[in-house]
Design a protein around this motif. Structure first.
Motif, PDB file in Angstrom:
ATOM      1  N   GLN A  23       0.827  -1.207   0.000  1.00 45.59           N
ATOM      2  CA  GLN A  23       0.000   0.000   0.000  1.00 45.59           C
ATOM      3  C   GLN A  23       0.861   1.256   0.000  1.00 45.59           C
ATOM      4  O   GLN A  23       0.599   2.209  -0.743  1.00 45.59           O
ATOM      5  CB  GLN A  23      -0.937  -0.003   1.207  1.00 45.59           C
ATOM      6  N   GLU A  24       1.891   1.242   0.844  1.00 41.69           N
ATOM      7  CA  GLU A  24       2.793   2.402   0.903  1.00 41.69           C
ATOM      8  C   GLU A  24       3.499   2.630  -0.423  1.00 41.69           C
ATOM      9  O   GLU A  24       3.801   3.774  -0.794  1.00 41.69           O
ATOM     10  CB  GLU A  24       3.826   2.205   2.015  1.00 41.69           C
ATOM     11  N   ALA A  25       3.760   1.535  -1.162  1.00 43.62           N
ATOM     12  CA  ALA A  25       4.447   1.639  -2.444  1.00 43.62           C
ATOM     13  C   ALA A  25       3.488   1.966  -3.590  1.00 43.62           C
ATOM     14  O   ALA A  25       3.926   2.174  -4.729  1.00 43.62           O
ATOM     15  CB  ALA A  25       5.173   0.338  -2.747  1.00 43.62           C
ATOM     16  N   GLY A  26       2.201   2.004  -3.300  1.00 45.72           N
ATOM     17  CA  GLY A  26       1.215   2.311  -4.327  1.00 45.72           C
ATOM     18  C   GLY A  26       0.980   1.171  -5.298  1.00 45.72           C
ATOM     19  O   GLY A  26       0.566   1.398  -6.445  1.00 45.72           O
ATOM     20  N   LEU A  27       1.205  -0.049  -4.840  1.00 46.04           N
ATOM     21  CA  LEU A  27       1.035  -1.221  -5.698  1.00 46.04           C
ATOM     22  C   LEU A  27      -0.364  -1.816  -5.543  1.00 46.04           C
ATOM     23  O   LEU A  27      -0.989  -1.666  -4.492  1.00 46.04           O
ATOM     24  CB  LEU A  27       2.081  -2.285  -5.346  1.00 46.04           C
ATOM     25  N   PRO A  28      -0.868  -2.483  -6.558  1.00 48.23           N
ATOM     26  CA  PRO A  28      -2.179  -3.145  -6.434  1.00 48.23           C
ATOM     27  C   PRO A  28      -2.129  -4.255  -5.401  1.00 48.23           C
ATOM     28  O   PRO A  28      -1.093  -4.902  -5.221  1.00 48.23           O
ATOM     29  CB  PRO A  28      -2.429  -3.694  -7.846  1.00 48.23           C
ATOM     30  N   ASP A  29      -3.246  -4.475  -4.730  1.00 44.76           N
ATOM     31  CA  ASP A  29      -3.303  -5.475  -3.662  1.00 44.76           C
ATOM     32  C   ASP A  29      -3.427  -6.869  -4.270  1.00 44.76           C
ATOM     33  O   ASP A  29      -4.488  -7.501  -4.250  1.00 44.76           O
ATOM     34  CB  ASP A  29      -4.475  -5.186  -2.732  1.00 44.76           C
ATOM     35  N   ARG A  30      -2.311  -7.361  -4.777  1.00 40.54           N
ATOM     36  CA  ARG A  30      -2.228  -8.689  -5.383  1.00 40.54           C
ATOM     37  C   ARG A  30      -0.763  -9.047  -5.552  1.00 40.54           C
ATOM     38  O   ARG A  30       0.130  -8.195  -5.419  1.00 40.54           O
ATOM     39  CB  ARG A  30      -2.912  -8.712  -6.754  1.00 40.54           C
ATOM     40  N   GLY A  31      -0.502 -10.308  -5.843  1.00 41.04           N
ATOM     41  CA  GLY A  31       0.850 -10.707  -6.158  1.00 41.04           C
ATOM     42  C   GLY A  31       1.208 -10.323  -7.587  1.00 41.04           C
ATOM     43  O   GLY A  31       0.316 -10.064  -8.401  1.00 41.04           O
TER      44      GLY A  31
END
Length: 469
Positions: free
Chosen positions: A196-204
């Protein structure tokens, strides 16, 4: 192959089983102390191989109708998994009065196999034993495991309800010798808070290429010191060869063919090795002796580890944890199965074998495989259990536990070089350590590993011909 087993023949045939100690489960890298035994069980300290050989664990023969039958069970789990294993024995002992299971902890998978080797030579074997995916076949080759088809039929158990790829792994020429119990697959674990902090989607990540794009956002540094890596690699003792198996497939390679033709030295496997080498050289991955600890304490943002570690990770982590399918490689998806199953020893009184089977059937029935899965993270081994409303409700509330089940249809059995060659796991694992720790070129390392595997495979091929014709 002769059916009689002398001390000399067993020591020669099984002596190759000894190697460096492993951790408790495929991916079960918990380093917590062994808990006190549950009521109705007997947990013993892990003895030396010599002590195990001399241990008077041979069961008594039933002498009168209606008497209680004592069954000695050798288990291999510690920490959270050990508590669950003892809990299963307790559930069985409290469920009926005909059979009492005497639970005896023997250490990790390898230690259990070593002690069983010694016990076979001394004639003091347990009645039922938990054997990992890399150990059961060695005992099958030496014809010391009981064929189970007749017992399944006599007890009216439809073996078609067992998950196909799991029951098939313990079946040789239509005969079941090893029944799935604590079965797993590798999962991709990630720190949702870091994501979340890195702004990535919540998935692998869908692919390793996509993960490489995410790496700069996941690595954290303070000056020249890396305080958080994007990924962690385990040591040989933590089954790095098991976790690397899918990566080799994802690059179009193999450790070996089913006939033991070794392939790890070929270009696809070498390219997979170079991914690992680059991850360390480029500073986004760290080799560690305990990937679960590094992940749960925030030192690594992601890892591949067994679904068996899931319950322990969720209890330990101070951040929300996500699980996902393994990333795909240049040649697509790849994932293997792992874990352990239950086997019954031959050359026991019929009453003992039947009593041991009652525990095996209990521990792997739909109700108890659900209980085991919910308390550990291992997959249910029965189709009806997975499809039940109870498990579907559990998955809805605990989606991380469903990942392995959804990934299972895409998995396949591991290559023969790792699971059927004595010490194959450690031969490959030690080679991988040279890549991730010493940063050697995998081309040269894997060439040496291949020569060792080829040498160690020869007696297995000869023994398999004698065993199966």
């Amino acid at each position: 192959m002769h059916k009689s087993l002398t001390r000399r023949r067993l020591l020669v045939a099984l002596g190759e089983l000894s190697s460096a100690a492993l951790l408790a489960a495929c991916g079960g890298t918990e380093a917590t102390p062994t808990p006190a035994p549950a009521a109705g069980t007997t947990a013993q300290p892990s003895p030396t191989p010599a002590a195990a050989a001399a241990s008077p664990t041979a069961p008594a023969v039933v002498t009168s109708p209606g008497s209680t039958v004592k069954v000695v069970y050798w288990g291999s789990f510690s920490g959270n998994l050990g508590e669950a294993e003892q809990g299963m024995v307790k559930r069985f002992n409290e469920s009926q009065k005909d059979v009492v299971v005497d639970y005896q902890y023997q250490g990790n998978y390898e230690e259990t196999a070593q002690k069983l080797t010694q016990a076979l030579a001394a004639g003091t074997t347990p009645d039922i034993v938990l054997l990992s995916d890399v150990w059961w076949f060695k005992f099958y080759l030496n014809d010391v495991l009981l064929p189970l088809n007749d017992l399944f039929a006599a007890n009216g158990i439809d073996t078609k309800d067992y998950v196909d790829p799991l029951i098939e792994e313990g079946t040789r020429k239509g005969v079941i010798y090893w029944v799935p119990f604590a079965r797993s697959t590798p999962l991709f674990y990630y720190n949702k808070q870091v994501w979340q902090e890195a702004g990535l989607p919540d998935r692998g990540p869908g692919t390793w290429a996509e993960f490489l794009e995410w790496v700069p956002k996941l690595v954290k540094k303070e000056g020249d010191k890396t305080t958080r890596y994007a990924f962690a690699h385990p040591s040989a003792a933590s089954y790095i060869a098991w976790l690397f198996q899918p990566v080799v497939w994802q690059h179009g390679g193999r450790y070996s063919d089913p006939d033991f033709t070794i392939r790890i030295q070929e270009d696809p496997a070498v390219e997979a090795g170079r991914l690992y080498l680059a991850s360390v050289r480029d500073g986004w991955a760290v080799p560690t002796k305990d990937i679960v600890a590094d992940f749960t304490n925030g030192a690594a943002a992601a890892m591949m580890a067994s679904t068996a570690s899931l319950r322990g990770i969720l209890k330990t982590a101070t951040f929300p944890v996500g699980t996902a399918f393994l990333p795909e490689g240049p040649k697509g998806f790849g994932c293997c199965t792992g874990g352990s199953g239950l086997a019954i020893l031959k050359n026991k009184p019929k009453e003992i074998q039947e009593a041991a089977f009652k525990y095996l059937a209990f521990a792997t029935d739909p109700e108890n495989t659900m209980w085991w899965s919910q308390n550990t993270g291992y997959m249910p081994v029965r189709k009806s259990a997975t499809a039940s409303q109870e498990m579907q409700n559990f998955y809805k509330e605990n989606p991380n536990f469903k990942t392995a089940v959804e990934q299972l249809p895409k998995t396949r059995q591991q290559d023969a070089a790792r699971v059927w060659i004595p010490n194959g796991d450690q031969i490959i694992g030690k080679g991988l350590e040279r890549v991730t720790v010493q940063q050697e070129d995998p081309a040269g390392v894997f060439a040496e590993v291949a020569k060792t595997l080829e040498r160690e495979a020869k007696p297995v091929v000869e023994q398999l011909k004698r065993r199966e014709g």
